[in-house]
Design a protein around this motif. Sequence first.
Motif, PDB file in Angstrom:
ATOM      1  N   PHE A  47       0.833  -1.193   0.000  1.00  0.00           N
ATOM      2  CA  PHE A  47       0.000   0.000   0.000  1.00  0.00           C
ATOM      3  C   PHE A  47       0.867   1.241   0.000  1.00  0.00           C
ATOM      4  O   PHE A  47       1.998   1.216   0.477  1.00  0.00           O
ATOM      5  N   THR A  48       0.322   2.329  -0.528  1.00  0.00           N
ATOM      6  CA  THR A  48       0.955   3.636  -0.415  1.00  0.00           C
ATOM      7  C   THR A  48      -0.047   4.573   0.257  1.00  0.00           C
ATOM      8  O   THR A  48      -1.257   4.388   0.159  1.00  0.00           O
ATOM      9  N   THR A  49       0.457   5.575   0.958  1.00  0.00           N
ATOM     10  CA  THR A  49      -0.397   6.561   1.613  1.00  0.00           C
ATOM     11  C   THR A  49      -0.662   7.691   0.630  1.00  0.00           C
ATOM     12  O   THR A  49       0.273   8.249   0.058  1.00  0.00           O
ATOM     13  N   VAL A  50      -1.932   8.006   0.410  1.00  0.00           N
ATOM     14  CA  VAL A  50      -2.311   9.039  -0.553  1.00  0.00           C
ATOM     15  C   VAL A  50      -3.279  10.029   0.091  1.00  0.00           C
ATOM     16  O   VAL A  50      -4.097   9.646   0.930  1.00  0.00           O
ATOM     17  N   PRO A  51      -3.197  11.315  -0.284  1.00  0.00           N
ATOM     18  CA  PRO A  51      -4.158  12.293   0.244  1.00  0.00           C
ATOM     19  C   PRO A  51      -5.531  12.085  -0.401  1.00  0.00           C
ATOM     20  O   PRO A  51      -5.643  11.642  -1.531  1.00  0.00           O
ATOM     21  N   VAL A  52      -6.558  12.429   0.356  1.00  0.00           N
ATOM     22  CA  VAL A  52      -7.937  12.337  -0.111  1.00  0.00           C
ATOM     23  C   VAL A  52      -8.436  13.760  -0.351  1.00  0.00           C
ATOM     24  O   VAL A  52      -8.148  14.670   0.434  1.00  0.00           O
ATOM     25  N   ALA A  53      -9.172  13.960  -1.428  1.00  0.00           N
ATOM     26  CA  ALA A  53      -9.719  15.280  -1.745  1.00  0.00           C
ATOM     27  C   ALA A  53     -10.517  15.821  -0.553  1.00  0.00           C
ATOM     28  O   ALA A  53     -11.193  15.067   0.140  1.00  0.00           O
ATOM     29  N   THR A  54     -10.442  17.127  -0.333  1.00  0.00           N
ATOM     30  CA  THR A  54     -11.131  17.746   0.805  1.00  0.00           C
ATOM     31  C   THR A  54     -12.542  18.228   0.448  1.00  0.00           C
ATOM     32  O   THR A  54     -13.261  18.718   1.316  1.00  0.00           O
ATOM     33  N   GLU A  55     -12.915  18.099  -0.810  1.00  0.00           N
ATOM     34  CA  GLU A  55     -14.271  18.427  -1.232  1.00  0.00           C
ATOM     35  C   GLU A  55     -14.882  17.204  -1.867  1.00  0.00           C
ATOM     36  O   GLU A  55     -14.171  16.371  -2.433  1.00  0.00           O
ATOM     37  N   GLY A  56     -16.199  17.087  -1.752  1.00  0.00           N
ATOM     38  CA  GLY A  56     -16.849  15.913  -2.305  1.00  0.00           C
ATOM     39  C   GLY A  56     -18.334  16.118  -2.490  1.00  0.00           C
ATOM     40  O   GLY A  56     -18.853  17.234  -2.382  1.00  0.00           O
ATOM     41  N   THR A  57     -19.009  15.000  -2.750  1.00  0.00           N
ATOM     42  CA  THR A  57     -20.428  14.983  -3.038  1.00  0.00           C
ATOM     43  C   THR A  57     -21.109  13.952  -2.146  1.00  0.00           C
ATOM     44  O   THR A  57     -20.641  12.810  -2.060  1.00  0.00           O
ATOM     45  N   VAL A  58     -22.201  14.340  -1.510  1.00  0.00           N
ATOM     46  CA  VAL A  58     -22.965  13.400  -0.691  1.00  0.00           C
ATOM     47  C   VAL A  58     -23.560  12.338  -1.621  1.00  0.00           C
ATOM     48  O   VAL A  58     -24.216  12.669  -2.600  1.00  0.00           O
ATOM     49  N   ARG A  59     -23.310  11.072  -1.307  1.00  0.00           N
ATOM     50  CA  ARG A  59     -23.845   9.957  -2.098  1.00  0.00           C
ATOM     51  C   ARG A  59     -24.945   9.208  -1.371  1.00  0.00           C
ATOM     52  O   ARG A  59     -25.768   8.552  -1.992  1.00  0.00           O
ATOM     53  N   ALA A  60     -24.942   9.292  -0.038  1.00  0.00           N
ATOM     54  CA  ALA A  60     -25.989   8.676   0.778  1.00  0.00           C
ATOM     55  C   ALA A  60     -25.981   9.372   2.134  1.00  0.00           C
ATOM     56  O   ALA A  60     -24.941   9.857   2.574  1.00  0.00           O
ATOM     57  N   PHE A  61     -27.141   9.415   2.777  1.00  0.00           N
ATOM     58  CA  PHE A  61     -27.195   9.997   4.120  1.00  0.00           C
ATOM     59  C   PHE A  61     -28.391   9.439   4.864  1.00  0.00           C
ATOM     60  O   PHE A  61     -29.341   8.923   4.259  1.00  0.00           O
TER      61      PHE A  61
END
Length: 132
Positions: A47-61
């Motif tokens: 595995f490698t450590t990768v940053p995750v985007a800080t903006e996104g879209t709600v897909r379920a709630f």
Amino acid sequence: MAGKIPFVDYLVLDDGEPHLVAQECANCGARFFDRRNACAGCFATEFTTVPVATEGTVRAFTIVTFAAPGIPTPFVASVVDCDGTQVRANLVNVEPDPDHIRDGMKVRLTTYPVGTDSEGTEAINFAFEPAN
């Protein structure tokens, strides 16, 4: 003040803007939070450590109205798609009402304190809030 520590290992506070990091399978690209011995998708072990985007879209709630004693309700639990990485997190700074939340809603990462120890060190957690 003694400082701040992340509530979870995959929340990065000391590298510019707060962000999440995931463990990405070097073989198939699947992403996971926290430590993994093997990929759940292909069973590879690198595995490698990768940053995750800080903006996104709600897909379920879902709006949670009953919880363990001491946990204030209602609150909004969600799954947010951050540029292909699925993140389970609460939504904050929004009314816990279906008139104010929708699938496809744009959100951004935010942080908040969850407690302070006897030496003044603050524990910081993450959530998502409306982007507009």
